[in-house]
Design a protein around this motif. Sequence first.
Motif, PDB file in Angstrom:
ATOM      1  N   ALA A  31     -18.231  -4.017   0.408  1.00 32.32           N
ATOM      2  CA  ALA A  31     -18.250  -4.240  -1.040  1.00 32.32           C
ATOM      3  C   ALA A  31     -17.219  -3.367  -1.749  1.00 32.32           C
ATOM      4  CB  ALA A  31     -19.647  -3.967  -1.585  1.00 32.32           C
ATOM      5  N   ARG A  32     -16.996  -2.166  -1.249  1.00 28.13           N
ATOM      6  CA  ARG A  32     -15.982  -1.275  -1.844  1.00 28.13           C
ATOM      7  C   ARG A  32     -14.582  -1.748  -1.478  1.00 28.13           C
ATOM      8  NH1 ARG A  32     -12.561   0.548  -4.052  1.00 28.13           N
ATOM      9  NH2 ARG A  32     -12.000   2.729  -4.525  1.00 28.13           N
ATOM     10  N   LEU A  33     -14.399  -2.238  -0.285  1.00 29.41           N
ATOM     11  CA  LEU A  33     -13.067  -2.668   0.148  1.00 29.41           C
ATOM     12  C   LEU A  33     -12.608  -3.929  -0.565  1.00 29.41           C
ATOM     13  CD1 LEU A  33     -13.338  -2.024   3.983  1.00 29.41           C
ATOM     14  CD2 LEU A  33     -11.869  -0.810   2.380  1.00 29.41           C
ATOM     15  N   VAL A  34     -13.533  -4.734  -1.060  1.00 33.48           N
ATOM     16  CA  VAL A  34     -13.153  -5.978  -1.739  1.00 33.48           C
ATOM     17  C   VAL A  34     -12.331  -5.673  -2.990  1.00 33.48           C
ATOM     18  CG1 VAL A  34     -14.076  -7.937  -3.049  1.00 33.48           C
ATOM     19  CG2 VAL A  34     -15.065  -7.347  -0.840  1.00 33.48           C
ATOM     20  N   GLY A  35     -12.704  -4.639  -3.734  1.00 32.62           N
ATOM     21  CA  GLY A  35     -11.961  -4.281  -4.941  1.00 32.62           C
ATOM     22  C   GLY A  35     -10.951  -3.170  -4.734  1.00 32.62           C
ATOM     23  N   PHE A  36     -10.577  -2.932  -3.502  1.00 30.97           N
ATOM     24  CA  PHE A  36      -9.650  -1.831  -3.190  1.00 30.97           C
ATOM     25  C   PHE A  36      -8.220  -2.229  -3.531  1.00 30.97           C
ATOM     26  CE2 PHE A  36      -7.030   0.748  -0.394  1.00 30.97           C
ATOM     27  CZ  PHE A  36      -7.614   1.996  -0.526  1.00 30.97           C
ATOM     28  N   ASP A  37      -7.488  -1.307  -4.156  1.00 34.38           N
ATOM     29  CA  ASP A  37      -6.083  -1.535  -4.511  1.00 34.38           C
ATOM     30  C   ASP A  37      -5.208  -1.265  -3.290  1.00 34.38           C
ATOM     31  OD1 ASP A  37      -3.666  -1.915  -5.698  1.00 34.38           O
ATOM     32  OD2 ASP A  37      -3.812  -0.211  -7.088  1.00 34.38           O
ATOM     33  N   ARG A  38      -4.765  -2.316  -2.633  1.00 28.75           N
ATOM     34  CA  ARG A  38      -4.005  -2.155  -1.394  1.00 28.75           C
ATOM     35  C   ARG A  38      -2.576  -1.688  -1.633  1.00 28.75           C
ATOM     36  NH1 ARG A  38      -4.865  -6.494   3.183  1.00 28.75           N
ATOM     37  NH2 ARG A  38      -3.884  -4.706   4.229  1.00 28.75           N
ATOM     38  N   SER A  39      -2.122  -1.687  -2.895  1.00 26.67           N
ATOM     39  CA  SER A  39      -0.761  -1.211  -3.170  1.00 26.67           C
ATOM     40  C   SER A  39      -0.626   0.276  -2.835  1.00 26.67           C
ATOM     41  CB  SER A  39      -0.412  -1.440  -4.639  1.00 26.67           C
ATOM     42  OG  SER A  39      -1.284  -0.710  -5.494  1.00 26.67           O
ATOM     43  N   LEU A  40      -1.727   1.016  -2.898  1.00 22.97           N
ATOM     44  CA  LEU A  40      -1.684   2.432  -2.530  1.00 22.97           C
ATOM     45  C   LEU A  40      -1.394   2.594  -1.040  1.00 22.97           C
ATOM     46  CD1 LEU A  40      -4.802   3.626  -4.566  1.00 22.97           C
ATOM     47  CD2 LEU A  40      -2.388   3.875  -5.185  1.00 22.97           C
ATOM     48  N   GLU A  41      -2.005   1.766  -0.224  1.00 20.81           N
ATOM     49  CA  GLU A  41      -1.723   1.806   1.213  1.00 20.81           C
ATOM     50  C   GLU A  41      -0.290   1.360   1.496  1.00 20.81           C
ATOM     51  OE1 GLU A  41      -6.068   0.895   3.210  1.00 20.81           O
ATOM     52  OE2 GLU A  41      -4.781  -0.787   2.675  1.00 20.81           O
ATOM     53  N   GLU A  42       0.151   0.336   0.794  1.00 21.94           N
ATOM     54  CA  GLU A  42       1.519  -0.139   1.000  1.00 21.94           C
ATOM     55  C   GLU A  42       2.536   0.921   0.609  1.00 21.94           C
ATOM     56  OE1 GLU A  42       1.674  -3.655  -1.305  1.00 21.94           O
ATOM     57  OE2 GLU A  42       0.374  -4.822   0.045  1.00 21.94           O
ATOM     58  N   ALA A  43       2.239   1.683  -0.439  1.00 18.98           N
ATOM     59  CA  ALA A  43       3.143   2.766  -0.843  1.00 18.98           C
ATOM     60  C   ALA A  43       3.209   3.841   0.233  1.00 18.98           C
ATOM     61  CB  ALA A  43       2.679   3.364  -2.166  1.00 18.98           C
ATOM     62  N   ALA A  44       2.075   4.169   0.810  1.00 21.72           N
ATOM     63  CA  ALA A  44       2.061   5.171   1.875  1.00 21.72           C
ATOM     64  C   ALA A  44       2.832   4.668   3.097  1.00 21.72           C
ATOM     65  CB  ALA A  44       0.613   5.496   2.264  1.00 21.72           C
ATOM     66  N   ARG A  45       2.678   3.389   3.424  1.00 22.86           N
ATOM     67  CA  ARG A  45       3.412   2.840   4.571  1.00 22.86           C
ATOM     68  C   ARG A  45       4.915   2.836   4.302  1.00 22.86           C
ATOM     69  NH1 ARG A  45       0.718  -0.324   8.141  1.00 22.86           N
ATOM     70  NH2 ARG A  45       2.705  -0.147   9.265  1.00 22.86           N
ATOM     71  N   ASN A  46       5.312   2.532   3.083  1.00 28.90           N
ATOM     72  CA  ASN A  46       6.731   2.535   2.731  1.00 28.90           C
ATOM     73  C   ASN A  46       7.339   3.932   2.797  1.00 28.90           C
ATOM     74  OD1 ASN A  46       6.732  -0.231   2.283  1.00 28.90           O
ATOM     75  ND2 ASN A  46       6.259  -0.012   0.095  1.00 28.90           N
ATOM     76  N   LEU A  47       6.482   4.948   2.616  1.00 28.31           N
ATOM     77  CA  LEU A  47       6.967   6.329   2.687  1.00 28.31           C
ATOM     78  C   LEU A  47       6.976   6.869   4.109  1.00 28.31           C
ATOM     79  CD1 LEU A  47       5.216   7.816  -0.473  1.00 28.31           C
ATOM     80  CD2 LEU A  47       7.649   7.317  -0.176  1.00 28.31           C
ATOM     81  N   GLY A  48       6.636   6.025   5.079  1.00 32.44           N
ATOM     82  CA  GLY A  48       6.743   6.414   6.484  1.00 32.44           C
ATOM     83  C   GLY A  48       5.441   6.758   7.165  1.00 32.44           C
ATOM     84  N   ALA A  49       4.326   6.583   6.501  1.00 34.71           N
ATOM     85  CA  ALA A  49       3.036   6.912   7.121  1.00 34.71           C
ATOM     86  C   ALA A  49       2.655   5.839   8.139  1.00 34.71           C
ATOM     87  CB  ALA A  49       1.946   7.020   6.052  1.00 34.71           C
ATOM     88  N   THR A  50       2.077   6.273   9.234  1.00 33.51           N
ATOM     89  CA  THR A  50       1.584   5.339  10.243  1.00 33.51           C
ATOM     90  C   THR A  50       0.274   4.714   9.747  1.00 33.51           C
ATOM     91  OG1 THR A  50       0.282   7.063  11.360  1.00 33.51           O
ATOM     92  CG2 THR A  50       2.585   6.755  12.065  1.00 33.51           C
ATOM     93  N   PRO A  51      -0.165   3.597  10.355  1.00 39.47           N
ATOM     94  CA  PRO A  51      -1.446   2.994   9.928  1.00 39.47           C
ATOM     95  C   PRO A  51      -2.625   3.964  10.004  1.00 39.47           C
ATOM     96  CG  PRO A  51      -0.217   1.462  11.294  1.00 39.47           C
ATOM     97  CD  PRO A  51       0.538   2.751  11.332  1.00 39.47           C
TER      98      PRO A  51
END
Length: 262
Positions: free
Chosen positions: A151-171
């Motif tokens: 239920a929490r993941l449904v409204g999660f802003d995935r752009s934050l994860e995408e920003a971290a991945r773009n900065l070089g973070a691994t999954p």
Amino acid sequence: MTRLGPGLILALVAGFAFLYLPILALIAYSFNASRLVTVWGGFSTHWYGALLSNEPLLSAAWLSLRLAFVSATLATALGTLVALALARQGRFRGRLLFSGMALAPLVMPEVITGLSLLLLFVAADVERGFWTVTIAHATFGLGFACIVVQARLVGFDRSLEEAARNLGATPLMTFWTVTLPLIAPAVAAAWLLAFTLSLDDLVIASFTTGPGATTLPMRLYSAVRLGVSPEINAACTILIGFVAVVVIAASLLLKRRQALAG
């Protein structure tokens, strides 16, 4: 503002009285000086002192706390992984079967769950005890933990994860530094729910336990069958107080977290 009618107010009062008056009566009679639970003999804390010297009951309580802690941790970890798979992987082959198997304990009667796990442990020639009950409770709590986290993941802003991945973070790094801190309140709520379900369970534990692994609900049920005593009332009152303190502490921490975030 809509006003509540007299009939609705009466129904609410009757409903709350039906739910909470027996609990209040149990708490009051835990301070009864008389051995007879239906006869008030004056105020006394004698039965709380007697409870502290009841070694079988204290051992059962300690076992239940350890069992609930371990099973809730397993259920929350597995439920979080299942929730991530269901929320992030979209439609994949076998999704319906996967989600159905993970969430089946929510709708399946506890008698069926306990009996099926008992047959599994017997077929596998596994000695029943602490770990079999832990596995059973983790299986039972997994679905509840999955629902809360999903239920929490449904409204999660995935752009934050995408920003971290773009900065070089691994999954994995993204999950530990971005995703997990943001869903931490839901994970904590899932753990508390699984902990409560394990601490409260009687049916599944009765099927999957063995000698030397008697939980507190089983011990209380066995004692009640011989007659309710003020000592049992004292044990139940302590449980009620423990749950109330945990709920209040969790609410205060959540309010403080929201105030800091705001």
